[in-house]
Design an enzyme around this catalytic site. Sequence first.
Site, PDB file in Angstrom:
ATOM      1  N   CYS A  90       0.859  -1.181   0.000  1.00  0.00           N
ATOM      2  CA  CYS A  90       0.000   0.000   0.000  1.00  0.00           C
ATOM      3  C   CYS A  90       0.897   1.233   0.000  1.00  0.00           C
ATOM      4  CB  CYS A  90      -0.895  -0.005   1.233  1.00  0.00           C
ATOM      5  SG  CYS A  90      -2.010   1.404   1.351  1.00  0.00           S
ATOM      6  N   HIS A 132      -8.801  -3.559  -2.802  1.00  0.00           N
ATOM      7  CA  HIS A 132      -7.922  -2.745  -1.964  1.00  0.00           C
ATOM      8  C   HIS A 132      -8.386  -1.288  -1.939  1.00  0.00           C
ATOM      9  CE1 HIS A 132      -3.739  -1.780  -0.403  1.00  0.00           C
ATOM     10  NE2 HIS A 132      -4.122  -0.592  -0.843  1.00  0.00           N
ATOM     11  N   GLU A 133      -8.664  -0.730  -3.113  1.00  0.00           N
ATOM     12  CA  GLU A 133      -9.057   0.683  -3.178  1.00  0.00           C
ATOM     13  C   GLU A 133     -10.436   0.909  -2.575  1.00  0.00           C
ATOM     14  OE1 GLU A 133      -6.684   2.686  -3.688  1.00  0.00           O
ATOM     15  OE2 GLU A 133      -5.376   1.119  -4.434  1.00  0.00           O
ATOM     16  N   HIS A 136     -10.088   1.251   1.081  1.00  0.00           N
ATOM     17  CA  HIS A 136      -9.661   2.602   1.486  1.00  0.00           C
ATOM     18  C   HIS A 136     -10.861   3.528   1.658  1.00  0.00           C
ATOM     19  CE1 HIS A 136      -5.326   2.782   1.645  1.00  0.00           C
ATOM     20  NE2 HIS A 136      -5.200   2.186   0.469  1.00  0.00           N
TER      21      HIS A 136
END
Length: 167
Positions: A90, A132-133, A136
């Site tokens: 990351c 993953h995004e 976030h």
Amino acid sequence: MTIREIRLLGDAVLRTETDPVTSFDAELRELVTDLLDTVTGRPGRAGVAAPQIGVSARVFSYAVGEQVGYVVNPVLTVDWTEEQDDEEGCLSIPGLYFPRRRANSASVTGVDQHGEPITVSGTGMLARALQHETDHLNGELYIDKLTGDVRRQALRAVRSAPWAQRG
């Protein structure tokens, strides 16, 4: 080209769920441009979410192989039929990589900067980036779901990292 500074672990914006985008205006277009510039402006970047550049908005960009784009207000769907347990990193936790289990297939539906519907689907690295995004945007980091010895190793590495923000 505007490559924005990446916020690091310890910055509160990374731990806060983002706000849905409701205004499709020049400010959003500038954010999308900055996200795309930031993900493509340095080698080795697969995605950048708005919180990573200090903006609490549900938008991320991605650049995996030849596939480059962004999604506003994404909704993630994963298919756990096949899994991947590869090393993940990351930009907000620089230099540290740990195995993280993810679905091998994922899709996001959302809109573009003009409010028009879009869907992005992928497997492998693109699926990992989409997951993953999206994490976030929910105030989560990939290390949050690590378990056992891998989690202990990750937390030790974070504590000793030269960039770690100490309170």
